[in-house]
Design a protein around this motif. Structure first.
Motif, PDB file in Angstrom:
ATOM      1  N   MET A   1       0.838  -1.184   0.000  1.00 28.47           N
ATOM      2  CA  MET A   1       0.000   0.000   0.000  1.00 28.47           C
ATOM      3  C   MET A   1       0.878   1.242   0.000  1.00 28.47           C
ATOM      4  O   MET A   1       1.886   1.300   0.672  1.00 28.47           O
ATOM      5  CB  MET A   1      -0.910  -0.020   1.219  1.00 28.47           C
ATOM      6  N   ASN A   2       0.476   2.228  -0.743  1.00 25.38           N
ATOM      7  CA  ASN A   2       1.165   3.513  -0.784  1.00 25.38           C
ATOM      8  C   ASN A   2       0.627   4.402   0.333  1.00 25.38           C
ATOM      9  O   ASN A   2      -0.560   4.359   0.645  1.00 25.38           O
ATOM     10  CB  ASN A   2       0.916   4.216  -2.120  1.00 25.38           C
ATOM     11  N   THR A   3       1.507   5.225   0.888  1.00 25.84           N
ATOM     12  CA  THR A   3       1.094   6.194   1.888  1.00 25.84           C
ATOM     13  C   THR A   3       1.554   7.568   1.439  1.00 25.84           C
ATOM     14  O   THR A   3       2.735   7.768   1.142  1.00 25.84           O
ATOM     15  CB  THR A   3       1.700   5.865   3.267  1.00 25.84           C
ATOM     16  N   LEU A   4       0.623   8.502   1.392  1.00 24.62           N
ATOM     17  CA  LEU A   4       0.928   9.881   1.051  1.00 24.62           C
ATOM     18  C   LEU A   4       0.875  10.691   2.338  1.00 24.62           C
ATOM     19  O   LEU A   4      -0.155  10.763   2.997  1.00 24.62           O
ATOM     20  CB  LEU A   4      -0.085  10.435   0.043  1.00 24.62           C
ATOM     21  N   GLU A  17      -2.032  14.718  -4.659  1.00 24.99           N
ATOM     22  CA  GLU A  17      -3.195  13.883  -4.341  1.00 24.99           C
ATOM     23  C   GLU A  17      -4.128  13.776  -5.551  1.00 24.99           C
ATOM     24  O   GLU A  17      -4.656  12.708  -5.854  1.00 24.99           O
ATOM     25  CB  GLU A  17      -3.937  14.447  -3.128  1.00 24.99           C
ATOM     26  N   MET A  20      -2.641  11.343  -8.048  1.00 30.02           N
ATOM     27  CA  MET A  20      -2.817   9.958  -7.594  1.00 30.02           C
ATOM     28  C   MET A  20      -4.254   9.489  -7.824  1.00 30.02           C
ATOM     29  O   MET A  20      -4.474   8.363  -8.282  1.00 30.02           O
ATOM     30  CB  MET A  20      -2.409   9.818  -6.133  1.00 30.02           C
ATOM     31  N   TYR A  27      -3.988   4.678  -2.103  1.00 32.79           N
ATOM     32  CA  TYR A  27      -3.072   5.228  -1.106  1.00 32.79           C
ATOM     33  C   TYR A  27      -3.822   5.515   0.181  1.00 32.79           C
ATOM     34  O   TYR A  27      -5.029   5.678   0.209  1.00 32.79           O
ATOM     35  CB  TYR A  27      -2.395   6.511  -1.609  1.00 32.79           C
ATOM     36  N   GLU A  28      -3.032   5.557   1.220  1.00 29.27           N
ATOM     37  CA  GLU A  28      -3.522   5.945   2.529  1.00 29.27           C
ATOM     38  C   GLU A  28      -3.001   7.356   2.766  1.00 29.27           C
ATOM     39  O   GLU A  28      -1.847   7.642   2.468  1.00 29.27           O
ATOM     40  CB  GLU A  28      -2.930   4.969   3.542  1.00 29.27           C
ATOM     41  N   LEU A  97       5.994  10.414  -0.190  1.00 28.79           N
ATOM     42  CA  LEU A  97       5.256   9.262  -0.704  1.00 28.79           C
ATOM     43  C   LEU A  97       6.019   7.995  -0.378  1.00 28.79           C
ATOM     44  O   LEU A  97       7.178   7.838  -0.779  1.00 28.79           O
ATOM     45  CB  LEU A  97       5.048   9.369  -2.219  1.00 28.79           C
ATOM     46  N   VAL A  99       6.126   4.360  -1.237  1.00 31.56           N
ATOM     47  CA  VAL A  99       5.647   3.460  -2.289  1.00 31.56           C
ATOM     48  C   VAL A  99       5.865   2.030  -1.801  1.00 31.56           C
ATOM     49  O   VAL A  99       6.967   1.490  -1.898  1.00 31.56           O
ATOM     50  CB  VAL A  99       6.386   3.706  -3.625  1.00 31.56           C
TER      51      VAL A  99
END
Length: 117
Positions: A1-4, A17, A20, A27-28, A97, A99
């Motif tokens: 999972m991606n986290t921004l 955002e 994306m 993404y979270e 980010l 990834v």
């Protein structure tokens, strides 16, 4: 999972955002002003990114300028810099980010990565 990791009022973060969402990337979202990164997280992000620690400072931010950090960072130990970054998310460069478990991008590198530049 991606986290921004971003600040919702930051125009760069809003743009990232949007990119994306437009690309359909899952993404979270983590708001850096509400959830400061820990020293351990900062160390792990720096190690995975390969970037110098200075790149994690929001050098254009009000707190950075008010504290006169441009003149103080060079004389601070890395440990003290990590401690300072962990005190206030607004000191941290954004967006960040994460990834998956493979890559970490900071600042303008996030947008470049998303746009394939």
């Amino acid at each position: 999972m991606n986290t921004l990791i971003c600040y919702k009022k930051c125009t760069t973060c809003k743009g990232v955002e949007k990119i994306m969402k437009d690309q359909g990337l899952a993404y979270e979202l983590r708001e850096i002003d509400k959830e400061n990164p820990s020293i351990e997280e900062l160390k792990a992000w720096r190690e995975r990114s390969g970037l110098p620690l200075k790149r994690f400072f929001n050098t254009s931010g009000k707190i950075y300028k008010d504290m006169g950090l441009s003149k103080k960072l060079a004389d601070m130990s890395e440990e003290d810099q990590y401690k300072l970054l962990a005190t206030d998310g607004m000191l941290v460069k954004r967006p960040i980010l994460l990834v998956g478990d493979e890559k970490i991008l900071v600042g303008p590198d996030v947008k470049k990565f998303l746009l394939g530049e």
